[in-house]
Design a protein around this motif. Structure first.
Motif, PDB file in Angstrom:
ATOM      1  N   LYS A 180     -33.775 -24.275  27.539  1.00  0.00           N
ATOM      2  CA  LYS A 180     -35.018 -23.590  27.931  1.00  0.00           C
ATOM      3  C   LYS A 180     -34.755 -22.224  28.550  1.00  0.00           C
ATOM      4  O   LYS A 180     -35.684 -21.441  28.729  1.00  0.00           O
ATOM      5  N   ASP A 181     -33.469 -21.937  28.884  1.00  0.00           N
ATOM      6  CA  ASP A 181     -33.145 -20.666  29.533  1.00  0.00           C
ATOM      7  C   ASP A 181     -32.427 -19.684  28.622  1.00  0.00           C
ATOM      8  O   ASP A 181     -32.202 -18.540  29.010  1.00  0.00           O
ATOM      9  N   VAL A 182     -32.016 -20.142  27.436  1.00  0.00           N
ATOM     10  CA  VAL A 182     -31.277 -19.250  26.549  1.00  0.00           C
ATOM     11  C   VAL A 182     -32.150 -18.054  26.188  1.00  0.00           C
ATOM     12  O   VAL A 182     -33.366 -18.165  26.012  1.00  0.00           O
ATOM     13  N   ILE A 183     -31.536 -16.880  26.123  1.00  0.00           N
ATOM     14  CA  ILE A 183     -32.254 -15.638  25.843  1.00  0.00           C
ATOM     15  C   ILE A 183     -32.103 -15.305  24.362  1.00  0.00           C
ATOM     16  O   ILE A 183     -30.976 -15.229  23.852  1.00  0.00           O
ATOM     17  N   GLY A 232     -34.567 -14.278  30.546  1.00  0.00           N
ATOM     18  CA  GLY A 232     -35.113 -13.569  29.407  1.00  0.00           C
ATOM     19  C   GLY A 232     -36.549 -13.156  29.698  1.00  0.00           C
ATOM     20  O   GLY A 232     -37.372 -13.989  30.092  1.00  0.00           O
ATOM     21  N   VAL A 233     -36.834 -11.883  29.522  1.00  0.00           N
ATOM     22  CA  VAL A 233     -38.163 -11.350  29.811  1.00  0.00           C
ATOM     23  C   VAL A 233     -38.713 -10.700  28.539  1.00  0.00           C
ATOM     24  O   VAL A 233     -37.977 -10.038  27.789  1.00  0.00           O
ATOM     25  N   LYS A 287     -35.351 -20.867  37.202  1.00  0.00           N
ATOM     26  CA  LYS A 287     -35.559 -19.710  36.336  1.00  0.00           C
ATOM     27  C   LYS A 287     -36.992 -19.619  35.836  1.00  0.00           C
ATOM     28  O   LYS A 287     -37.484 -18.533  35.542  1.00  0.00           O
ATOM     29  N   ARG A 288     -37.640 -20.757  35.738  1.00  0.00           N
ATOM     30  CA  ARG A 288     -39.039 -20.735  35.315  1.00  0.00           C
ATOM     31  C   ARG A 288     -39.875 -19.906  36.294  1.00  0.00           C
ATOM     32  O   ARG A 288     -40.714 -19.086  35.885  1.00  0.00           O
ATOM     33  N   THR A 289     -39.629 -20.077  37.598  1.00  0.00           N
ATOM     34  CA  THR A 289     -40.347 -19.311  38.614  1.00  0.00           C
ATOM     35  C   THR A 289     -40.039 -17.822  38.488  1.00  0.00           C
ATOM     36  O   THR A 289     -40.939 -16.973  38.594  1.00  0.00           O
ATOM     37  N   LEU A 290     -38.767 -17.500  38.249  1.00  0.00           N
ATOM     38  CA  LEU A 290     -38.388 -16.089  38.089  1.00  0.00           C
ATOM     39  C   LEU A 290     -39.029 -15.482  36.842  1.00  0.00           C
ATOM     40  O   LEU A 290     -39.468 -14.330  36.860  1.00  0.00           O
ATOM     41  N   ARG A 291     -39.071 -16.256  35.756  1.00  0.00           N
ATOM     42  CA  ARG A 291     -39.695 -15.735  34.528  1.00  0.00           C
ATOM     43  C   ARG A 291     -41.179 -15.430  34.745  1.00  0.00           C
ATOM     44  O   ARG A 291     -41.710 -14.448  34.228  1.00  0.00           O
ATOM     45  N   GLU A 292     -41.838 -16.300  35.507  1.00  0.00           N
ATOM     46  CA  GLU A 292     -43.250 -16.044  35.813  1.00  0.00           C
ATOM     47  C   GLU A 292     -43.408 -14.806  36.695  1.00  0.00           C
ATOM     48  O   GLU A 292     -44.297 -13.990  36.500  1.00  0.00           O
ATOM     49  N   GLN A 293     -42.499 -14.663  37.658  1.00  0.00           N
ATOM     50  CA  GLN A 293     -42.581 -13.548  38.604  1.00  0.00           C
ATOM     51  C   GLN A 293     -42.357 -12.197  37.916  1.00  0.00           C
ATOM     52  O   GLN A 293     -43.015 -11.205  38.243  1.00  0.00           O
TER      53      GLN A 293
END
Length: 538
Positions: free
Chosen positions: A433-436, A465-466, A525-531
């Motif tokens: 789920k975190d692979v970019i 990944g953004v 990382k889910r929280t960081l991706r949202e942020q």
């Protein structure tokens, strides 16, 4: 024709009897929650565990009932490890770092009738007590002198009433449930993993094996990894099997407290996550201390940074054993024990193998597959979804949560993306789920994070990944500055050049005061991706 060997069930009580008969004098040392150092032996611990068994029966605990714990690594918690499972009940260790709502959920989901709690966590229990549907008794793991004003029962008082001493541990099917641990629940409610006596004993063999953690009667082991999550990586059971000295840190996990125990108790091996060792190394460097007795440390939970492996080995002569596993695997999957020809190489030449998560312990099969389920080659280059199966890997979650989680051949998808080389060494490149995925190609966030934390200005790093208007996703580097240092964006990004492909290098750096973590210490990382979802879109 069948063999003519005895069929003795593999029970946790067999570990208890073995420890009592073969290493009764071996020490168990704890930094007590109430303060001070507590010393006991396997003989005293197991005799008291017999009393705990009678105590639990007097509280109405029977075969298959769940007994929960909210407790640090201590001798009393160890007594419960042996006693609860020994009578055929199920030890449900609860992670106090979960949110109160999650703790209430899993206690209700497990149906725990008794909860044994350390003094530290009694306020947490009080906060959720009225939400617990099945709980009948709360027992505080202390003596009368330290009992708070509470309607809970006192552990030492109940034990004295039951009386320590010999207990006739029952015999039952080795596939009987022994303990229960819940996942950290990063998405949805936590799910329970129900271990058996058989899986636990087999896992203990792997911990003691030379190509496992190599735990033996010559060791003094300090498990920093908590007994409230995944059975402290199986060390409490393995120590009973092999006779290693146990040193428990209690609630004090700071660098100074850990060093004191490591030094005074002549600890030879320890186990924990990178964040704990970072604190210890900072203390050692600030105070000019050493680790004269420790020869190896096991690091898991997340990848050990290269700088940490270097510091342990080159400054303190401590070999880092990378390990990998998960709650669903009891947890041991791989250990970074080096084969002879690799181990004999100079440090710089063997370092690439030490950075990998290691090779599978016997009992664990693993493979990598592509998105269509086709097995990929073991060449160290191809990376795909990591799948495992074996006698201490789950067959399904408790009460059927999550539905069918293994395929028709028993393979469980770990959710990790990895490579496996021709010699069997596995390396995690990312969580699936975190692979970019940038421009149709995969980028390993873990490899980028390891480079970032090797920079002197960086204390902790996360790569996510953004969304990007041209490349779908691009990596964003989120860092915490090291104490007393300032992060220079351009200089930090330049440090990646020559270490990874140019298109892997993050497009930007964000400096933050804090990086969010799960209850088990993993980066959220889910929280960081949202942020930072719109970072490259604005």
């Amino acid at each position: 024709m069948q063999g003519q060997m005895q069929q003795q069930p593999l029970l946790i009580s067999s570990l208890v009897r073995h420890a009592r008969n073969n290493h009764p004098e071996q020490e168990i040392v704890t930094r007590a929650v109430e303060g001070g150092i507590h010393r006991t032996t396997f003989a005293e611990t197991i005799d008291r565990a017999g009393g705990v068994a009678r105590m639990l029966e007097s509280l109405g605990i029977g075969f298959g009932d769940r007994v929960a714990t909210l407790a640090w690594n201590t001798w009393r918690h160890l007594e419960l490890y042996y006693a609860v499972s020994g009578i055929g009940a199920v030890l449900h260790t609860v992670n106090p770092r979960l949110f109160p709502e999650q703790i209430a959920y899993i206690l209700n989901h497990s149906g725990a009738k008794v909860l044994c709690v350390d003094l530290t966590f009694l306020p947490l229990v009080d906060a959720v007590r009225d939400k617990l549907d099945h709980l009948e008794t709360v027992v505080v793991l202390t003596d009368e002198a330290h009992m708070p004003d509470s309607d809970a029962a006192c552990y030492e008082t109940l034990l004295a009433e039951a009386g320590p001493g010999d207990y006739d541990w029952p015999t039952f099917n080795e596939n009987t449930a022994s303990s229960l641990c819940y996942t950290s629940g990063t998405t949805g409610n936590p799910k329970g993993v129900l271990y058996s006596h058989r899986s636990t004993v087999l896992h203990s063999f792997a911990v003691c094996a030379a190509d496992g953690l190599g735990l033996s009667s010559n060791d003094a082991v300090l498990p920093v990894v908590p007994m409230f999550h995944v059975n402290a990586w199986g060390i409490p059971y393995a120590a009973a099997m092999c006779g290693a000295k146990l040193v428990f840190p209690g609630a004090a996990l700071d660098g100074a407290s850990l060093w004191e125990l490591l030094d005074q108790e002549r600890v030879t091996i320890s186990a924990g996550v990178p964040t704990v060792w970072l604190g210890l190394l900072q203390y050692l460097q600030a105070e000019g201390k050493g680790l004269p007795h420790m020869n190896r440390t096991v690091i898991g939970g997340s990848a050990a940074p290269e700088a940490m492996i270097r510091t342990f080995e080159q400054d303190y002569d401590v070999r880092v054993l990378h390990a990998w596993g998960m709650t669903e695997m009891s947890p041991l999957g791989t250990v970074g024990v080096l084969k002879r020809d690799i181990a004999e190489k100079p440090f710089e030449e063997r370092l690439p193998w030490q950075l990998k998560q290691g090779k599978a312990a016997y009992g664990v099969e693993m493979r990598i597959v592509d998105d269509e389920g086709n097995e990929l080659p073991r060449d160290g280059e191809a990376f795909g979804h990591l799948q495992v199966r074996g006698p201490w890997v789950l067959s399904g979650y408790f009460r059927g949560e999550g539905g069918d989680v293994v395929d028709a051949d028993g393979w469980f998808d770990t959710g990790d993306v990895a490579t496996i080389d021709a010699r069997g060494y596995m390396q995690i490149t990312d969580r699936a789920k975190d692979v970019i995925k940038s421009g149709g190609e995969w980028i390993s966030s873990i490899e980028l994070e390891n480079i970032a934390v090797g920079h002197p200005d960086v204390a902790e790093a996360a790569v996510i990944g953004v969304a990007h208007p041209k490349w779908d996703e691009r990596p964003l580097l989120v860092v915490i500055a090291a104490e007393g240092r300032t992060v220079d964006r351009d200089a930090l990004l330049e440090s990646f050049e020559g270490k990874v492909a140019k298109w892997w290098i993050p497009d930007d750096v964000v400096v933050v005061d804090e990086i969010p973590h799960t209850a088990t210490g993993k980066i959220q990382k889910r929280t960081l991706r949202e942020q930072f979802a719109d970072h490259y879109m604005t």
